[in-house]
Enzyme design. Sequence first.
Site, mmCIF file in Angstrom:
data_model
loop_
_atom_site.group_PDB
_atom_site.id
_atom_site.type_symbol
_atom_site.label_atom_id
_atom_site.label_comp_id
_atom_site.label_asym_id
_atom_site.label_seq_id
_atom_site.Cartn_x
_atom_site.Cartn_y
_atom_site.Cartn_z
ATOM 1 N N CYS A 188 90.087 40.885 62.569
ATOM 2 C CA CYS A 188 89.312 39.635 62.472
ATOM 3 C C CYS A 188 90.069 38.473 63.134
ATOM 4 O O CYS A 188 91.234 38.211 62.807
ATOM 5 C CB CYS A 188 89.007 39.310 61.012
ATOM 6 N N GLN A 243 84.971 47.829 54.114
ATOM 7 C CA GLN A 243 86.159 47.319 54.806
ATOM 8 C C GLN A 243 86.722 46.122 54.044
ATOM 9 O O GLN A 243 85.979 45.218 53.672
ATOM 10 C CB GLN A 243 85.812 46.880 56.226
ATOM 11 N N PRO A 280 81.917 47.742 61.166
ATOM 12 C CA PRO A 280 81.546 46.662 60.252
ATOM 13 C C PRO A 280 81.348 45.387 61.055
ATOM 14 O O PRO A 280 82.143 45.089 61.945
ATOM 15 C CB PRO A 280 82.777 46.536 59.335
HETATM 16 C C1 LIG Z 1 79.248 38.815 64.693
HETATM 17 C C2 LIG Z 1 80.405 39.781 64.611
HETATM 18 C C3 LIG Z 1 80.912 40.123 63.369
HETATM 19 C C4 LIG Z 1 81.970 41.032 63.281
HETATM 20 N N1 LIG Z 1 82.456 41.366 62.031
HETATM 21 C C5 LIG Z 1 83.440 42.291 61.937
HETATM 22 C C6 LIG Z 1 83.918 42.720 60.654
HETATM 23 O O1 LIG Z 1 83.438 42.288 59.595
HETATM 24 N N2 LIG Z 1 84.936 43.632 60.628
HETATM 25 C C7 LIG Z 1 85.469 44.152 61.785
HETATM 26 O O2 LIG Z 1 86.378 44.982 61.711
HETATM 27 N N3 LIG Z 1 85.018 43.784 62.985
HETATM 28 C C8 LIG Z 1 84.018 42.884 63.092
HETATM 29 N N4 LIG Z 1 83.543 42.543 64.319
HETATM 30 C C9 LIG Z 1 84.059 43.218 65.515
HETATM 31 C C10 LIG Z 1 83.181 44.438 65.861
HETATM 32 O O3 LIG Z 1 83.177 45.370 64.802
HETATM 33 C C11 LIG Z 1 83.709 45.128 67.126
HETATM 34 O O4 LIG Z 1 85.027 45.535 66.902
HETATM 35 C C12 LIG Z 1 83.671 44.194 68.329
HETATM 36 O O5 LIG Z 1 82.443 43.529 68.419
HETATM 37 C C13 LIG Z 1 83.975 44.959 69.621
HETATM 38 O O6 LIG Z 1 83.000 45.921 69.894
HETATM 39 P P1 LIG Z 1 81.780 45.627 70.938
HETATM 40 O O7 LIG Z 1 82.398 45.065 72.197
HETATM 41 O O8 LIG Z 1 81.174 46.982 71.139
HETATM 42 O O9 LIG Z 1 80.872 44.663 70.263
HETATM 43 C C14 LIG Z 1 82.519 41.611 64.440
HETATM 44 C C15 LIG Z 1 81.997 41.258 65.683
HETATM 45 C C16 LIG Z 1 80.955 40.359 65.789
HETATM 46 C C17 LIG Z 1 80.421 40.000 67.150
#
Ligand SMILES: Cc1cc2nc3c(=O)[nH]c(=O)nc-3n(C[C@H](O)[C@H](O)[C@H](O)COP(=O)(O)O)c2cc1C
Length: 338
Positions: A111, A81, A27
Amino acid sequence: MQIVSYTSAIMICLKSLSLKTNVIQSPMAGCTDLAFRLVSRSYGMKFAFLEMVAAEPLIRMTPKTLRMLKRTALDSPLGAQLVGCSPELMGEAAQIIEGMGFDLLDINLGCPVSKVVAPGGGSALLAEPETAKKIFQRVVSRIKRIPVTVKMRKGFQDPSAQEAIRIAKIAEDSGISAVTIHGRTRVQGYSGAADWDSIRKVKEAVHIPVFGNGDVLSGEDAKRLRDVSGCDGIMVGRGGLGNPWIYQSIDARLENRVPPSPSPSLEDRKKAALMHLKLECDMEGERVAVLKSRRIMCWYFKNDPGSHELRNRINRTQSAHSLEQLIREFTSAPLATI
Ligand SMILES: Cc1cc2nc3c(=O)[nH]c(=O)nc-3n(C[C@H](O)[C@H](O)[C@H](O)COP(=O)(O)O)c2cc1C
């Protein structure tokens, strides 16, 4: 309560839900909207989440929350979520989510945003195991059919992963079907390298399936994350933005198959970006779509020479038609300044 959860090479079963994949999209607030999900699904994404939804506005059915819950028949299977800090409200909201027909419910313990953390939600719950336990138990008791999962960071401030291990064990004991570990602390935000070893530590501590998350930008990354951590599944984060080809690449790499196509060409990316723009217009109306697309379009071309000038032009664009023209005419060479 009996928890049924097991994993095979490409299938993860969580209660009554058989995920026919072990690669899912995380998400992401402001990113994983309906248009994003439809584009990604058309290129091979098999399971997605909505953007996170806060419990209290969901119960009040605010117009903004209802917009975030929008889906179509093609947008399936789909997880929702919830974020919040009150066990009672989280339980009530969980029941609404199940009643709306979502296939899985995830609880947000990741978050980092102050607005969420200050009242005690999101990653703040990593340091509040008693409240987290009450939330897990209340949510699980209010849900009849669908699996409940938890997505968490490896810790709030402590980099050792002890907080994630403690919360994952509580989750397992509370009837949670799987956990996802994002290998960064709250303090790190989204910077620095994700610590995949922390995912291994959680995997070794619990028996429910563990999804690994953080810094997966390719099939190769996914394979290394699985090798390092022993995780059961991969949750793609930012790697899915502007790159709907990633899911098939990961599937192929994890199954030791040759990826279906080499890196997408500029023309491939233009096609996907234009599909995304059209879907945003269909779902949101032109005004909102143009504003959202200023960010979205840049995902597809961020590594191209000329992307900086393209971004400047996109930001000055007021209509979907001129945005479309800019994308069609983008040649990846530096554009003349107007
Ligand atoms: C713009 C943005 C919005 C995000 N929104 C959520 C969210 O709504 N819920 C959540 O569990 N994680 C959220 N995340 C975290 C991502 O789901 C993920 O866990 C995080 O970016 C790490 O993975 P990555 O390094 O592959 O991007 C968000 C991340 C970003 C950058």
